[in-house]
Design an enzyme around this catalytic site. Sequence first.
Site, mmCIF file in Angstrom:
data_model
loop_
_atom_site.group_PDB
_atom_site.id
_atom_site.type_symbol
_atom_site.label_atom_id
_atom_site.label_comp_id
_atom_site.label_asym_id
_atom_site.label_seq_id
_atom_site.Cartn_x
_atom_site.Cartn_y
_atom_site.Cartn_z
ATOM 1 N N HIS A 36 -4.472 -0.557 6.036
ATOM 2 C CA HIS A 36 -4.015 0.181 7.220
ATOM 3 C C HIS A 36 -4.944 0.002 8.417
ATOM 4 O O HIS A 36 -5.544 0.957 8.910
ATOM 5 C CB HIS A 36 -3.773 1.670 6.924
ATOM 6 N N ARG B 161 1.711 9.400 -5.970
ATOM 7 C CA ARG B 161 1.270 10.635 -6.649
ATOM 8 C C ARG B 161 1.718 10.600 -8.117
ATOM 9 O O ARG B 161 2.030 9.541 -8.641
ATOM 10 C CB ARG B 161 1.800 11.911 -5.965
ATOM 11 N N ASN C 273 -5.380 7.058 -5.893
ATOM 12 C CA ASN C 273 -6.104 8.303 -5.566
ATOM 13 C C ASN C 273 -5.366 9.548 -6.050
ATOM 14 O O ASN C 273 -5.064 10.458 -5.287
ATOM 15 C CB ASN C 273 -6.404 8.396 -4.061
ATOM 16 N N HIS D 124 0.871 -1.193 0.000
ATOM 17 C CA HIS D 124 0.000 0.000 0.000
ATOM 18 C C HIS D 124 0.898 1.230 0.000
ATOM 19 O O HIS D 124 1.474 1.589 1.028
ATOM 20 C CB HIS D 124 -0.885 0.003 1.258
ATOM 21 N N HIS E 190 1.431 5.394 -1.779
ATOM 22 C CA HIS E 190 0.981 6.513 -2.620
ATOM 23 C C HIS E 190 2.207 7.150 -3.252
ATOM 24 O O HIS E 190 3.083 7.641 -2.544
ATOM 25 C CB HIS E 190 0.243 7.563 -1.780
ATOM 26 N N LYS F 228 -9.437 -0.600 -5.431
ATOM 27 C CA LYS F 228 -9.465 0.108 -4.157
ATOM 28 C C LYS F 228 -10.807 0.788 -3.950
ATOM 29 O O LYS F 228 -11.274 1.547 -4.795
ATOM 30 C CB LYS F 228 -8.338 1.166 -4.127
HETATM 31 C C1 NCD Z 1 -3.569 8.995 2.077
HETATM 32 C C2 NCD Z 1 -3.151 10.003 1.010
HETATM 33 O O1 NCD Z 1 -2.594 11.059 1.376
HETATM 34 O O2 NCD Z 1 -3.343 9.735 -0.173
HETATM 35 N N1 NCD Z 1 -3.584 9.637 3.357
HETATM 36 C C3 NCD Z 1 -3.505 9.049 4.570
HETATM 37 O O3 NCD Z 1 -3.643 9.752 5.574
HETATM 38 N N2 NCD Z 1 -3.273 7.760 4.702
HETATM 39 C C4 NCD Z 1 -4.886 8.377 1.730
HETATM 40 C C5 NCD Z 1 -5.237 7.160 2.562
HETATM 41 O O4 NCD Z 1 -4.649 6.092 2.392
HETATM 42 O O5 NCD Z 1 -6.118 7.279 3.415
HETATM 43 ZN ZN ZN Z 2 -3.216 5.035 1.781
#
Ligand code: NCD
Ligand code: ZN
Length: 355
Positions: free
Chosen positions: A180, A24, A48, A20, A22, A105
Amino acid sequence: MILDPIVTTELTIIKPDDWHVHFRDGAMLRAVVSETARDFSRALIMPNLVPPVTTFDDVKRYRQDIMAASSETAFQPLMTLYLTENTDCNDLVAAHESGYVHAVKLYPAGATTNSESGVKNINKVMPVLEKMAEIGLPLCFHGEVTDSDIDIFDREAVFIERVLAPLREELPGLKTVMEHVTTADGVDYVLSQTQNMGATITPHHLIINRNHLFKGGLRPHYYCLPVAKREKHRLALRKAAVSGDSRFFLGTDSAPHTDELKESACGCAGVFNASNTMACLAHVFEEEGALDQLELFASTNGCGFYGIEANAAKIKLLKQSKPVQFPGKIVTELGDVTVFDPGFDLYWSVQECSA
Ligand code: NCD
Ligand code: ZN
């Protein structure tokens, strides 16, 4: 796994995967991808973005961007599709068959960063979920309800009761991952399920509880969603992570936001931890007397759940006698990104192993 029985200063494990993360896009992607690709062979990439990665075409483009941004040629991004109430079953099947997409997701609309296009009414996506169960495509979900009358610290438990448990009863054949997980309730629910249920755990939820968010002042870099909970929940997460139980595996939820966006009157949710994940985990597992379970948590339980082979490559974790310095910030064209500070010295670091 090779563990020296006398001095645990060196630990060789199968190279981990991050289930998992991110990344960007654009300048942020270019700045952070190597932080993950250095220590991990593969990572499940969250969709996302703005706009989100909702179609097979979006996946192909985003995967290409990630590959172009990564200098580690062996690094493999495992892609996800962002589920909306308009997701097209045929497109989803094609994405799955391509071998690029490993999960879908589900963000409840409004639950977290860039979740506005997420699901408002789960009944609207039932045909898609049924198709996923049929083709063996896992559903990863952000397990929090968004109702404003539910206390933020209860949102995970209420999600389990109102959304997850009924869904699992209706579709027991759907592989589901509670992303998470942050509560003892979540851990207990996962443990109550004998099939098709897994959970990722982040390094930071193993280290901080909700007191850390307010220790000596407001700590924006500890703010993420789901928010850190009480100490008893952190302890339950630690117990699950170090247990070796195949249902629990690493998902860092490394989520970069610039300091400007974090340190603001309405700061973004997300902890950026990719740079020191393995050092933090080795520290935690050593504290728990469970270094011998680290490989299961970080390297084999996750791919076992997703039905893919463990990596052939290995890494060596070394414990130094003096603290190891990690960069406090990653510099990006958009501004600096603060790296997760565990609040204690780190002595472990990662060394690449020759094949
Ligand atoms: C994540 C994000 O910034 O994209 N933020 C977070 O607090 N974990 C999104 C997510 O996984 O909830
Ligand atoms: Zn996340």
